[in-house]
Design an enzyme around this catalytic site. Sequence first.
Site, PDB file in Angstrom:
ATOM      1  N   THR A   1       0.352  -1.303   0.133  1.00 49.85           N
ATOM      2  CA  THR A   1      -0.089   0.094   0.167  1.00 49.85           C
ATOM      3  C   THR A   1       0.558   1.369  -0.338  1.00 49.85           C
ATOM      4  OG1 THR A   1      -0.110  -0.321   2.577  1.00 49.85           O
ATOM      5  CG2 THR A   1      -1.994  -0.714   1.177  1.00 49.85           C
TER       6      THR A   1
ATOM      7  N   ASP B   1      -4.753 -10.381   7.701  1.00 47.96           N
ATOM      8  CA  ASP B   1      -3.227 -10.702   7.210  1.00 47.96           C
ATOM      9  C   ASP B   1      -2.263 -11.806   8.349  1.00 47.96           C
ATOM     10  OD1 ASP B   1      -1.213 -10.532   4.646  1.00 47.96           O
ATOM     11  OD2 ASP B   1      -1.225  -8.428   4.433  1.00 47.96           O
TER      12      ASP B   1
END
EC number: 2.7.11.1
Length: 682
Positions: free
Chosen positions: A419, A527
């Site tokens: 990200t 995650d």
Amino acid sequence: MFRKKKKKRPEISAPQNFQHRVHTSFDPKEGKFVGLPPQWQNILDTLRRPKPVVDPSRITRVQLQPMKTVVRGSSVPTEGYISGLLNDIQKLSVISSNTLRGRSPTSRRRAQSLGLLGDDQWAADPDMYLQSPQSEHTDPHGLYLSCNGGTPAGHRQVPWPEPQSPQALPNGMAAKAQSLGPAEFQGASQRCLQQLGACLQSSPPGTSPPMATGRRGVKVAKHSSEEARPQSCLVGSAIGRPGGEGSPSPKNQESSLKHRLFRSMFLSTPATGAASSSKPVPLPQNKPNSAFRPPQKDSSSNLVAKAQSLPSEQPMGTFSPLTTSDTSSPQKSLRTAPAAGPLPGRSSPAGSPRTRHAQISTSNLYLPQDPTVAKGALGGEDTGIVTHEQFKAALRMVVDQGDPRLLLDSYVKIGEGSTGIVCLAREKHSGRQVAVKMMDLRKQQRRELLFNEVVIMRDYQHLNVVEMYKSYLVGEELWVLMEFLQGGALTDIISQVRLNEEQIATVCEAVLQALAYLHAQGVIHRDIKSDSILLTLDGRVKLSDFGFCAQISKDVPKRKSLVGTPYWMAPEVISRSLYATEVDIWSLGIMVIEMVDGEPPYFSDSPVQAMKRLRDSAPPKLKNSYKVSPVLRDFLDRMLVREPQERATAQELLDHPFLLQTGLPECLVPLIQLYRKQTSTC
């Protein structure tokens, strides 16, 4: 006498207090560089690690720049010139405008946008292709919202009450909206009005334009003259007025457009159907219209469930931003409008050191039981389009105000993720080192997940969760300031040395403490892996990387998105089944294998092949199972169970006998020191 004097040659002394601290060399046996500076080594290690993936159909599309009309030559505009030009523009592929939680276009729409289908074929039955077959299958009761209007002629809606004072808007939304500045907000409204005027002036005098072209290239039918409302280029059509009023005056048009623009930027749909109005308007079940109520107060825990909801069941352009769409069963999650007053929001977590109020106000979502009701409410128009500026405005409401560049200096890049990048910086006033995660809003696979970086870490604080200090919106980037853990990631340690069972139990106990707390609040991390586990120099273990997490609630008890890192994904995530917090337990089991064997199962396979084996094969086993004790094997077997219902919870695993071997955090210090020594010297 007059001879030019020679200049003295400057004397250069030898270096003083010289120390040879860094010596970089290449090890041909290992095939890697040794002795690199830490920031260089972190970047190389990051590039080798597998990246988290997101469902490709859910990738946020980049907003296209507005198309400029260029007239060349001496062509004289005729009466049908503008309409013909609009027809040509409609055939261009502008269907991929940026939407929040929007569904990928159906094959019918893709063909239409590419000019493979004629206008007559699209106009024959446009409503048939507003939803994909998957959305009709998952939401048989018709989950619809018309936040910005969108009713055909003859279908009235209950009007949204005008906010008269700051007290009329819940959760401090009025104060936050004012912080944007009146000039900025008025400028957006003026641009919207100018675009509207250009659309209205494109038709010949005395006649109404037959079609209006939206941003996404889809034809929008005009209403009849007595019920026509100004069409906003940003938020679609307006909500009809009650009482059969005629066309509004230009002053009312401008105020109405500003109001709808404000609503499209700052209002969202909650997962609950509670109403805050003291006199709720009941939802008719047999009439083709929909009822809406004023916004309600909402807790920040429910906010995340709305902001990061699963997009798999939502058609493109039908919902407003920050909506929930993941449901386990229509009977449980889809509810009609309640007839009573407001329902209390979920209180703040019991274990949270401090309580914060939600900073985004949300509107109520009502679900018509008849699918034709929802179709009538939409009117065949696309209403949920969120521009880049609108998304920034919504994100600005949850971050802190100010410019962190005035508070920080000495930036050093120490890592890079899926990200954004992570830099090490120093606070000017205190000298404290902080980790700064910088995420470009325009380069996100799913930009709505950025809310997780702010809301989850801010509202759910735990001893085993990385602390977030502040968050800022800097230009086109979201900056999140977090504590800097100098021990590095668990990945760095297990790639160099093997952990004994005491050290494995110590890591698992800390991670399970964090997961038990988060799962109790309805937060799924999604995650869990060694890269997401950070350590301090004194051996404390903390969970980080909340960019892919999700929140569940009573109204949204399950999720369905394909999110995570392939080798650590649970089978139900890969198979697109409904899942909940059990997926984190599976990923933790894979991480235990990683600590024992040095890598996760099927790591030599490609990510796609590994996902297929995880989905179809039996649970993976340890390569060196003979090296571990039976109690550790049993601990692992409790986590790696294909049936989520039979998988142990985080709280149950905390009571497992294997965790009796848990030691003090100091038992991890030798591993940290060994890794730092290996990376700093030859």
